[in-house]
Write a protein that holds these residues in place. Sequence first.
Motif, PDB file in Angstrom:
ATOM      1  N   LYS A 105     -17.292  11.363   7.484  1.00 37.15           N
ATOM      2  CA  LYS A 105     -16.697  10.402   8.674  1.00 37.15           C
ATOM      3  C   LYS A 105     -17.336  10.477   9.971  1.00 37.15           C
ATOM      4  O   LYS A 105     -17.591   9.672  10.647  1.00 37.15           O
ATOM      5  CB  LYS A 105     -15.022  10.609   9.001  1.00 37.15           C
ATOM      6  N   ILE A 139       2.398  14.635  -2.864  1.00 37.00           N
ATOM      7  CA  ILE A 139       2.473  13.305  -3.325  1.00 37.00           C
ATOM      8  C   ILE A 139       2.412  13.140  -4.728  1.00 37.00           C
ATOM      9  O   ILE A 139       2.869  12.138  -5.242  1.00 37.00           O
ATOM     10  CB  ILE A 139       1.304  12.436  -2.634  1.00 37.00           C
ATOM     11  N   ALA A 308      -0.914   5.832   7.135  1.00 40.04           N
ATOM     12  CA  ALA A 308      -1.347   5.738   5.999  1.00 40.04           C
ATOM     13  C   ALA A 308      -0.378   4.826   5.079  1.00 40.04           C
ATOM     14  O   ALA A 308      -0.861   3.850   4.304  1.00 40.04           O
ATOM     15  CB  ALA A 308      -1.314   6.896   5.081  1.00 40.04           C
ATOM     16  N   THR A 312      -1.044   0.087   6.256  1.00 43.16           N
ATOM     17  CA  THR A 312      -1.541  -0.483   4.847  1.00 43.16           C
ATOM     18  C   THR A 312      -0.576  -1.546   3.947  1.00 43.16           C
ATOM     19  O   THR A 312      -0.940  -2.676   4.101  1.00 43.16           O
ATOM     20  CB  THR A 312      -1.929   0.578   3.929  1.00 43.16           C
ATOM     21  N   THR A 316      -0.437  -5.539   4.231  1.00 40.49           N
ATOM     22  CA  THR A 316      -0.769  -6.485   2.992  1.00 40.49           C
ATOM     23  C   THR A 316       0.186  -7.406   2.434  1.00 40.49           C
ATOM     24  O   THR A 316       0.017  -8.635   2.242  1.00 40.49           O
ATOM     25  CB  THR A 316      -1.109  -5.295   1.900  1.00 40.49           C
ATOM     26  N   LEU A 374      -5.714  -7.813  -1.912  1.00 41.64           N
ATOM     27  CA  LEU A 374      -6.605  -6.819  -1.241  1.00 41.64           C
ATOM     28  C   LEU A 374      -8.064  -7.087  -1.451  1.00 41.64           C
ATOM     29  O   LEU A 374      -8.499  -6.482  -0.522  1.00 41.64           O
ATOM     30  CB  LEU A 374      -6.093  -5.590  -2.157  1.00 41.64           C
ATOM     31  N   PRO A 379      -6.395  -4.278   3.942  1.00 44.14           N
ATOM     32  CA  PRO A 379      -5.691  -3.921   5.271  1.00 44.14           C
ATOM     33  C   PRO A 379      -6.564  -3.241   6.294  1.00 44.14           C
ATOM     34  O   PRO A 379      -7.192  -3.492   7.448  1.00 44.14           O
ATOM     35  CB  PRO A 379      -4.632  -3.165   5.023  1.00 44.14           C
ATOM     36  N   ALA A 380      -7.634  -2.020   5.397  1.00 46.67           N
ATOM     37  CA  ALA A 380      -8.466  -1.359   6.280  1.00 46.67           C
ATOM     38  C   ALA A 380      -9.765  -2.121   5.850  1.00 46.67           C
ATOM     39  O   ALA A 380     -10.426  -1.786   4.866  1.00 46.67           O
ATOM     40  CB  ALA A 380      -8.419   0.027   5.796  1.00 46.67           C
ATOM     41  N   PHE A 450      -8.946   0.738  -1.863  1.00 48.05           N
ATOM     42  CA  PHE A 450      -8.427   1.851  -1.927  1.00 48.05           C
ATOM     43  C   PHE A 450      -9.384   3.016  -1.844  1.00 48.05           C
ATOM     44  O   PHE A 450      -9.115   4.158  -2.329  1.00 48.05           O
ATOM     45  CB  PHE A 450      -7.465   2.327  -3.182  1.00 48.05           C
ATOM     46  N   MET A 467       4.905  -2.264  -3.240  1.00 45.60           N
ATOM     47  CA  MET A 467       4.971  -3.614  -3.288  1.00 45.60           C
ATOM     48  C   MET A 467       5.357  -4.405  -4.147  1.00 45.60           C
ATOM     49  O   MET A 467       5.941  -5.746  -3.761  1.00 45.60           O
ATOM     50  CB  MET A 467       3.337  -3.897  -2.868  1.00 45.60           C
TER      51      MET A 467
HETATM   52  C1  HEM Z   1      -1.788  -1.173   0.207  1.00 46.16           C
HETATM   53  C2  HEM Z   1      -1.637   0.052   0.373  1.00 46.16           C
HETATM   54  C3  HEM Z   1      -2.902   1.050   0.769  1.00 46.16           C
HETATM   55  C4  HEM Z   1      -4.066   0.821   0.724  1.00 46.16           C
HETATM   56  C5  HEM Z   1      -5.024  -0.538   0.684  1.00 46.16           C
HETATM   57  C6  HEM Z   1      -4.714   1.937   1.293  1.00 46.16           C
HETATM   58  C7  HEM Z   1      -6.323   2.355   1.550  1.00 46.16           C
HETATM   59  C8  HEM Z   1      -6.766   3.709   1.806  1.00 46.16           C
HETATM   60  C9  HEM Z   1      -8.013   3.669   2.269  1.00 46.16           C
HETATM   61  C10 HEM Z   1      -9.212   2.438   2.464  1.00 46.16           C
HETATM   62  C11 HEM Z   1      -8.307   5.006   2.692  1.00 46.16           C
HETATM   63  C12 HEM Z   1      -9.387   5.422   2.997  1.00 46.16           C
HETATM   64  C13 HEM Z   1      -9.343   5.635   4.654  1.00 46.16           C
HETATM   65  C14 HEM Z   1     -10.556   6.289   5.447  1.00 46.16           C
HETATM   66  O1  HEM Z   1     -11.377   6.878   4.658  1.00 46.16           O
HETATM   67  O2  HEM Z   1     -10.731   5.989   6.332  1.00 46.16           O
HETATM   68  C15 HEM Z   1      -7.124   5.829   2.276  1.00 46.16           C
HETATM   69  C16 HEM Z   1      -6.857   6.967   2.277  1.00 46.16           C
HETATM   70  C17 HEM Z   1      -5.744   7.514   2.038  1.00 46.16           C
HETATM   71  N1  HEM Z   1      -4.535   7.140   1.598  1.00 46.16           N
HETATM   72 FE1  HEM Z   1      -4.100   5.105   1.330  1.00 46.16          FE
HETATM   73  N2  HEM Z   1      -3.888   3.066   0.949  1.00 46.16           N
HETATM   74  C18 HEM Z   1      -2.724   2.425   0.847  1.00 46.16           C
HETATM   75  C19 HEM Z   1      -1.211   3.138   0.833  1.00 46.16           C
HETATM   76  C20 HEM Z   1      -1.230   4.413   1.198  1.00 46.16           C
HETATM   77  C21 HEM Z   1       0.075   5.191   0.868  1.00 46.16           C
HETATM   78  C22 HEM Z   1       1.507   4.329   0.612  1.00 46.16           C
HETATM   79  C23 HEM Z   1      -0.330   6.526   1.030  1.00 46.16           C
HETATM   80  C24 HEM Z   1       0.846   7.732   1.139  1.00 46.16           C
HETATM   81  C25 HEM Z   1       1.784   7.743   0.372  1.00 46.16           C
HETATM   82  C26 HEM Z   1      -1.666   6.612   1.183  1.00 46.16           C
HETATM   83  C27 HEM Z   1      -2.411   8.036   1.498  1.00 46.16           C
HETATM   84  C28 HEM Z   1      -3.568   7.986   1.785  1.00 46.16           C
HETATM   85  C29 HEM Z   1      -4.216   9.291   2.166  1.00 46.16           C
HETATM   86  C30 HEM Z   1      -3.388  10.505   2.201  1.00 46.16           C
HETATM   87  C31 HEM Z   1      -5.515   8.932   2.408  1.00 46.16           C
HETATM   88  C32 HEM Z   1      -6.622   9.987   3.001  1.00 46.16           C
HETATM   89  C33 HEM Z   1      -7.384  10.540   1.704  1.00 46.16           C
HETATM   90  C34 HEM Z   1      -8.443  11.336   2.185  1.00 46.16           C
HETATM   91  O3  HEM Z   1      -9.232  11.054   3.161  1.00 46.16           O
HETATM   92  O4  HEM Z   1      -8.897  12.352   1.490  1.00 46.16           O
HETATM   93  N3  HEM Z   1      -2.326   5.419   1.252  1.00 46.16           N
HETATM   94  N4  HEM Z   1      -6.278   4.703   1.946  1.00 46.16           N
END
Ligand code: HEM
Length: 511
Positions: A105, A139, A308, A312, A316, A374, A379-380, A450, A467
């Motif tokens: 990053k 988690i 997080a 997101t 969505t 998606l 969203p991201a 994701f 969702m």
């Molecule tokens: C529509 C729902 C979601 C989408 C589209 C999504 C998408 C993403 C994306 C794109 C990343 C990478 C972010 C980055 O590198 O900057 C990410 C990382 C992560 N997400 Fe999700 N997320 C969603 C829901 C969630 C939920 C509900 C949780 C927790 C319960 C979660 C926990 C995490 C965590 C902890 C990471 C960090 C992973 C890391 O860097 O090792 N996400 N997510």
Amino acid sequence: MSLISTALVLLVPLGLYLYLLQSSRRRSNNPAAAVFPTKWPMLGMLPSLLANMYNFHEYSYLVLAGSGLNFNGDGPPGAGMRFFITCDPANIQHIFTTNYHNFPKGAEFAAIFDIMAGGLFTIDGELWHRRRVKFVGVISSPWFTDRVAAHCHDKVKDHLLPLLAHMASTGTSFDMQELMVRLMFDMTAMAVFGVDPGFLSLDMPPIDASIAMDTVMEVGFLRHTMPASLWKAMRWLNIGLERKLHEAKKVLHRFVVDTIERRKTTRENVGHDEDEEVVGDILSSYINDPDFADDDLLRATLINFMIAGRDTIGTTLPWIFYNLAQNPNIVSIIRNELSPIASHKVAHGMGAMVFEPEETKSLVYLRATLYETLRLYPPAHMERKTVVTDDIMPSGHEVHAGDAIFISLYSMGRMESLWGKDCLDFNPNRWLLEGSNKLKNVPSRKFLAFNSGPRVCMGKEIAVMQMKTIVAAVMWNFDVELVEGQSIQPKLSCLLQMKNGLIVKLKKREA
Ligand code: HEM
């Protein structure tokens, strides 16, 4: 340097930046103004990029489509703004998986999101690995997923459906985006702190903390678009959007401190001892961990988890309802898929039907509808990485140490070369194997919503569960109509939120 020359060094670029941004806003009704970036002497591509900022998503898509999925660009010499933007799956495989160690990053990303300093989203290397392993333990434990599922079900039954039934019976039009953000704020706060702030309620209480989270993402976006020295100077001077961000951070910090306090009080009232290892929310796993003894780190970590979940899913859900409202045939298929489950159930008060998260697990077409949303509305919408050592992408493009790499998820979901001639149509069937109701396996290098590789999203299945439960309940019980005359467009933010919300009216369906 004298005070006057310091001020000139800071204010001239700032003035130019604001002028170009403002002229971009004035052109916001003229999509034809999008042009391929021109490289100016001294300024690089910065003027072209800023001039098209109003139309950022569409512009990135047009540039990438016109340049074969990849584009090298730069800002003024010496401003540290050399970048490579891509949506090419082969490059994504290289950046996120094969040569992952060369693309962290990076420090610039961490600085932009300093509110999450030390949180999982902003760290790299060994520290990231250790903290990721810790969060996996939280988690993936059944106590956590069961609790999140139970709260989601109850929240939909006791708060969302009665509120929507009220809107339907009074014929009130309302902003579905705001409602979904309130819902997801409450649900995420419950998972993170074990406390429901109660933002989703008929009297619509003020949601300062939620607005502050939006500000973090809006100012974060602008920080990505300007030389770091410029936004750091603005932060130092505490002017413009940096001032707004400063206020937002205070609001969020207060929210975290107050919510931890509320949780302690609630637990004392129900007879828990704070030292006792009672797990029921994310905070319980962090509050007594010596690694998180530092208050600032604990606060940043909790804000990271709020982002997080709330940001997101809350972003969505409105796009799902926007697409469903325009595709009644897809709504019928979803209702047919729900019908066998509904036929065994009894409706709750006011005749509303609520589905258990467990019951929606096997619904393939509903999952395909979420994925299709998606794909077009991630969203991201943009990922950022930094180059550690010079490298050559599978596409043949060279990147150099210190360059920024931007990966446009928004563009990737719209490329004809990846998704076919109907790439702009909303069609969940593209996710199903021909002639069956089984999901196709689409690799994450092509469907990046994701993330992909070692940093893949850890909450994917929880997000899908939440969702599905929400969409099933809304679409089974109501017809959703878009109010005419509104302009639906994404706002300038790190999140693909709708700039003007999503104004809808509901009609209650007969049982
Ligand atoms: C529509 C729902 C979601 C989408 C589209 C999504 C998408 C993403 C994306 C794109 C990343 C990478 C972010 C980055 O590198 O900057 C990410 C990382 C992560 N997400 Fe999700 N997320 C969603 C829901 C969630 C939920 C509900 C949780 C927790 C319960 C979660 C926990 C995490 C965590 C902890 C990471 C960090 C992973 C890391 O860097 O090792 N996400 N997510």
